[in-house]
Design a protein around this motif. Sequence first.
Motif, PDB file in Angstrom:
ATOM      1  N   GLY A 174      29.168 -33.718 -11.393  1.00 41.72           N
ATOM      2  CA  GLY A 174      28.833 -32.388 -10.900  1.00 41.72           C
ATOM      3  C   GLY A 174      28.106 -31.574 -11.948  1.00 41.72           C
ATOM      4  O   GLY A 174      27.160 -30.846 -11.638  1.00 41.72           O
ATOM      5  N   MET A 175      28.545 -31.697 -13.212  1.00 43.20           N
ATOM      6  CA  MET A 175      27.873 -30.973 -14.288  1.00 43.20           C
ATOM      7  C   MET A 175      26.448 -31.470 -14.455  1.00 43.20           C
ATOM      8  O   MET A 175      25.525 -30.677 -14.637  1.00 43.20           O
ATOM      9  CB  MET A 175      28.652 -31.116 -15.598  1.00 43.20           C
ATOM     10  CG  MET A 175      29.959 -30.339 -15.600  1.00 43.20           C
ATOM     11  SD  MET A 175      30.930 -30.611 -17.084  1.00 43.20           S
ATOM     12  CE  MET A 175      29.896 -29.842 -18.310  1.00 43.20           C
ATOM     13  N   ALA A 176      26.263 -32.782 -14.372  1.00 41.52           N
ATOM     14  CA  ALA A 176      24.915 -33.350 -14.507  1.00 41.52           C
ATOM     15  C   ALA A 176      24.031 -32.868 -13.363  1.00 41.52           C
ATOM     16  O   ALA A 176      22.868 -32.503 -13.574  1.00 41.52           O
ATOM     17  CB  ALA A 176      24.983 -34.873 -14.535  1.00 41.52           C
ATOM     18  N   GLU A 177      24.587 -32.856 -12.139  1.00 45.54           N
ATOM     19  CA  GLU A 177      23.814 -32.375 -10.997  1.00 45.54           C
ATOM     20  C   GLU A 177      23.485 -30.895 -11.169  1.00 45.54           C
ATOM     21  O   GLU A 177      22.389 -30.455 -10.857  1.00 45.54           O
ATOM     22  CB  GLU A 177      24.594 -32.602  -9.701  1.00 45.54           C
ATOM     23  CG  GLU A 177      24.676 -34.049  -9.288  1.00 45.54           C
ATOM     24  CD  GLU A 177      25.595 -34.268  -8.095  1.00 45.54           C
ATOM     25  OE1 GLU A 177      26.019 -33.284  -7.461  1.00 45.54           O
ATOM     26  OE2 GLU A 177      25.887 -35.433  -7.802  1.00 45.54           O
ATOM     27  N   GLY A 178      24.456 -30.121 -11.670  1.00 43.95           N
ATOM     28  CA  GLY A 178      24.236 -28.698 -11.894  1.00 43.95           C
ATOM     29  C   GLY A 178      23.143 -28.450 -12.919  1.00 43.95           C
ATOM     30  O   GLY A 178      22.294 -27.567 -12.742  1.00 43.95           O
ATOM     31  N   LYS A 179      23.143 -29.253 -13.983  1.00 44.16           N
ATOM     32  CA  LYS A 179      22.097 -29.121 -15.002  1.00 44.16           C
ATOM     33  C   LYS A 179      20.732 -29.447 -14.415  1.00 44.16           C
ATOM     34  O   LYS A 179      19.752 -28.760 -14.678  1.00 44.16           O
ATOM     35  CB  LYS A 179      22.384 -30.034 -16.197  1.00 44.16           C
ATOM     36  CG  LYS A 179      23.485 -29.535 -17.095  1.00 44.16           C
ATOM     37  CD  LYS A 179      23.677 -30.472 -18.268  1.00 44.16           C
ATOM     38  CE  LYS A 179      24.782 -30.000 -19.180  1.00 44.16           C
ATOM     39  NZ  LYS A 179      24.986 -30.907 -20.312  1.00 44.16           N
ATOM     40  N   ALA A 180      20.674 -30.505 -13.600  1.00 44.69           N
ATOM     41  CA  ALA A 180      19.407 -30.899 -12.987  1.00 44.69           C
ATOM     42  C   ALA A 180      18.905 -29.800 -12.047  1.00 44.69           C
ATOM     43  O   ALA A 180      17.717 -29.476 -12.037  1.00 44.69           O
ATOM     44  CB  ALA A 180      19.558 -32.214 -12.233  1.00 44.69           C
TER      45      ALA A 180
END
Length: 177
Positions: A112-118
């Motif tokens: 989720g954090m990676a998706e949020g960063k993207a």
Amino acid sequence: MLRHRWLSTAVAETLLDEARPELAFFAAWAMQDRHGRAAKRIVREAVRLAGALPEALQASQIRAILSVASEKMLAWLKETAMNPATMPESPWYRRYREELEARGKAEGKAEGMAEGKAEGKAEGKAEDLLAVFAARQITVSDATRTHVIGCKDAAQLDAWIRRAATATSLEDVFRSG
């Protein structure tokens, strides 16, 4: 080559000893290509006996038992033997389940954090593109603004930004190719 077929059900049952729970793995191993009632009873008991091991070994034993079970046996275990709705959870299995759930939550949070960063990166690039249009005095309609802000593909936004640096119209920026 030593094969498990020489272990009869009766011999496998002798390996299901409360005093020596570490042997339960071998009983389950002997059942790896059997699926009848006796095989299910033996594998279920092997899983239960894993809870009698020292806490540090319980998860390893259950993973070992599950690793030798056939797909058909795994499906049965998931559906019945390891389902808290049909069999009360033992303390060791609850700890094992909670450990797996915590691992899954941690992995989900990281994803989720990676998706949020993207998403954040794409939003920043969309804002950059709109700033280039403003600096170049290229008029942008509400529909185009919505299209740019809705784009979550950072590579596509980068391509549009590069084109916007030299474009004389919106058509030049959004052309395909």
